[in-house]
Design an enzyme around this catalytic site. Sequence first.
Site, PDB file in Angstrom:
ATOM      1  N   ASP B  13     -50.035  74.087  49.541  1.00  0.00           N
ATOM      2  CA  ASP B  13     -51.230  74.924  49.443  1.00  0.00           C
ATOM      3  C   ASP B  13     -51.663  74.946  47.982  1.00  0.00           C
ATOM      4  OD1 ASP B  13     -53.168  76.867  50.378  1.00  0.00           O
ATOM      5  OD2 ASP B  13     -52.022  78.366  49.303  1.00  0.00           O
ATOM      6  N   SER B  14     -52.894  75.406  47.744  1.00  0.00           N
ATOM      7  CA  SER B  14     -53.364  75.534  46.363  1.00  0.00           C
ATOM      8  C   SER B  14     -52.597  76.607  45.597  1.00  0.00           C
ATOM      9  CB  SER B  14     -54.850  75.875  46.354  1.00  0.00           C
ATOM     10  OG  SER B  14     -55.080  77.073  47.057  1.00  0.00           O
ATOM     11  N   TYR B  45     -58.765  75.758  45.154  1.00  0.00           N
ATOM     12  CA  TYR B  45     -59.336  74.496  45.617  1.00  0.00           C
ATOM     13  C   TYR B  45     -60.742  74.706  46.194  1.00  0.00           C
ATOM     14  CZ  TYR B  45     -54.898  71.821  45.446  1.00  0.00           C
ATOM     15  OH  TYR B  45     -53.765  71.153  45.060  1.00  0.00           O
ATOM     16  N   CYS B  76     -53.491  74.625  53.364  1.00  0.00           N
ATOM     17  CA  CYS B  76     -54.731  75.060  52.699  1.00  0.00           C
ATOM     18  C   CYS B  76     -55.915  74.564  53.526  1.00  0.00           C
ATOM     19  CB  CYS B  76     -54.755  74.440  51.304  1.00  0.00           C
ATOM     20  SG  CYS B  76     -56.308  74.607  50.428  1.00  0.00           S
ATOM     21  N   THR B  78     -59.082  74.251  52.630  1.00  0.00           N
ATOM     22  CA  THR B  78     -59.954  73.339  51.891  1.00  0.00           C
ATOM     23  C   THR B  78     -59.352  71.937  51.866  1.00  0.00           C
ATOM     24  OG1 THR B  78     -60.586  75.219  50.511  1.00  0.00           O
ATOM     25  CG2 THR B  78     -61.258  73.049  49.759  1.00  0.00           C
ATOM     26  N   GLU B 155     -56.529  89.084  45.740  1.00  0.00           N
ATOM     27  CA  GLU B 155     -55.614  88.930  44.603  1.00  0.00           C
ATOM     28  C   GLU B 155     -55.636  90.156  43.692  1.00  0.00           C
ATOM     29  OE1 GLU B 155     -56.023  84.934  43.033  1.00  0.00           O
ATOM     30  OE2 GLU B 155     -54.781  84.241  44.705  1.00  0.00           O
ATOM     31  N   CYS B 187     -59.207  80.733  55.831  1.00  0.00           N
ATOM     32  CA  CYS B 187     -58.638  80.688  54.481  1.00  0.00           C
ATOM     33  C   CYS B 187     -57.354  81.500  54.549  1.00  0.00           C
ATOM     34  CB  CYS B 187     -59.615  81.289  53.472  1.00  0.00           C
ATOM     35  SG  CYS B 187     -58.913  81.505  51.819  1.00  0.00           S
ATOM     36  N   THR B 188     -56.296  80.970  53.950  1.00  0.00           N
ATOM     37  CA  THR B 188     -54.973  81.601  54.124  1.00  0.00           C
ATOM     38  C   THR B 188     -54.869  83.010  53.531  1.00  0.00           C
ATOM     39  OG1 THR B 188     -54.265  80.392  52.186  1.00  0.00           O
ATOM     40  CG2 THR B 188     -53.647  79.484  54.322  1.00  0.00           C
ATOM     41  N   HIS B 189     -55.799  83.373  52.659  1.00  0.00           N
ATOM     42  CA  HIS B 189     -55.764  84.741  52.116  1.00  0.00           C
ATOM     43  C   HIS B 189     -56.322  85.771  53.100  1.00  0.00           C
ATOM     44  CE1 HIS B 189     -55.062  82.941  48.175  1.00  0.00           C
ATOM     45  NE2 HIS B 189     -54.930  84.134  47.645  1.00  0.00           N
TER      46      HIS B 189
END
Lengths: 273, 273
Positions: B13-14, B45, B76, B78, B155, B187-189
Amino acid sequence: MSNNKEKPIGIFDSGVGGLTIALEIMRKLPNENIVYFGDTARVPYGTKSKETIIHYSRQIVKFLKEKNVKAIVVACNTASAFALDTIEKELDIPIIGVVKPGAKASTQITESKKVGVIGTEGTIKSKIYSEYIKTLDPEIEVIGRACPLFVPLVEEGWTHDMITEEVAERYLEEMKASGVDSLILGCTHYPLLRTLLKKVLGDSITLVNPAYETALSLDELLRENDIASDGDKGTFDIYVSDDPEKFKKFAKKSMKEYADRVDEVTQINIEEY
Amino acid sequence: MSNNKEKPIGIFDSGVGGLTIALEIMRKLPNENIVYFGDTARVPYGTKSKETIIHYSRQIVKFLKEKNVKAIVVACNTASAFALDTIEKELDIPIIGVVKPGAKASTQITESKKVGVIGTEGTIKSKIYSEYIKTLDPEIEVIGRACPLFVPLVEEGWTHDMITEEVAERYLEEMKASGVDSLILGCTHYPLLRTLLKKVLGDSITLVNPAYETALSLDELLRENDIASDGDKGTFDIYVSDDPEKFKKFAKKSMKEYADRVDEVTQINIEEY
């Protein structure tokens, strides 16, 4: 040294933010040739470690040296905070960052002897503004605050927006109560929030934009070293590490009266340096 | 092939986001050994070009191959959108991304034949979800929306916050009005915003978290290729391109009941690959 005068000035940043510095340098020194590098493939720098930022800065300096620059401006606050001291020792040409010029200006403005600094997590954690301001005037108290959402908010284009205002209110609540009378915009994106920040902070706090101060410092540096250009209208060459087209569009808008100097933007592989 | 069974699975992942995928894989496949790479020196990314993401993904795959992995999960969105097809052709081991499993699940949920996708600028612009969903069911309409502020808001830790709610209201206003009945968290977040998104979107829209679906797909893939581990409790080795300590702290928190598997985090120079 006279053959050095027409060599370009190298400016680098993690991305587009440093264009605000390039613009002020063009306004102050319109005859200088400029080579700009924006590290768009690895942006942002503000959340990354000191070691990584030094590594990236070394690669970029190597690239700029290949472009035969006579002096380097580190237009990124985080890179100025983390890498400037190290790079300066390794370099045989003059280099300046944006931290010292901005810090110096704030000491000349403050009457309350309380100066505020806002910036990325990296810049604020480094305490570089605080350390440098204390060498100029040990009586000045420096209050720092990281504002990590400001860059993405600016990049979203929400520079005059209720949500951004609420974020600013939250970030700057303690700053407002602390008695600072000058606030350093310690990230190249932040001048785009100037109007909004003035509204949030009120008239009693003067905003310091290091871009203008950096252009003045560069002028001084070039004169001291007798390498100021005596040529005609300067050139502007832009290099980036990611998509050049997206950058070009942004640069055209950011460079205002110098938009016509934005011509070709060239992508390079910075990892090779 | 039996000697392949104990080889690890590579996940990349990024940055930290892919840990949500690693967690679901551990829950589904607790005996598998895992090597995780987070590209924290070059994160994010989502705003970078296809060419740059392919270049980064190639370097990471080369690193994971050196670690002798038996299969790779592109955690990821992206990178799944931009690089998976290219990498797959160059690779002699199975590789899966997070896009297809999430897309497939959404087609099984939707009754209105309208599916929403939110993700980074890169993921949404690629139209990959839309293209893949249409191969499964051409009648389904896909409505995409880039939400670039969600990652920085997560974040910042503002996952249950009025400001984040206002941002979500603005991003998702048209989505709500469009008649979608399932929404892919592309998106993983974003699964960290699940509660808030449910509040903003109401009960009529089902959220699809590709992490769970990806773990199911991986299970299938390992069985099909007869390379599923038949060993004991799996290991978990983490590599990153920036500061390992910061990552370790975040991973300890993110890996919940598997926090004890987070031991050493090792920094590598991914540019060398």
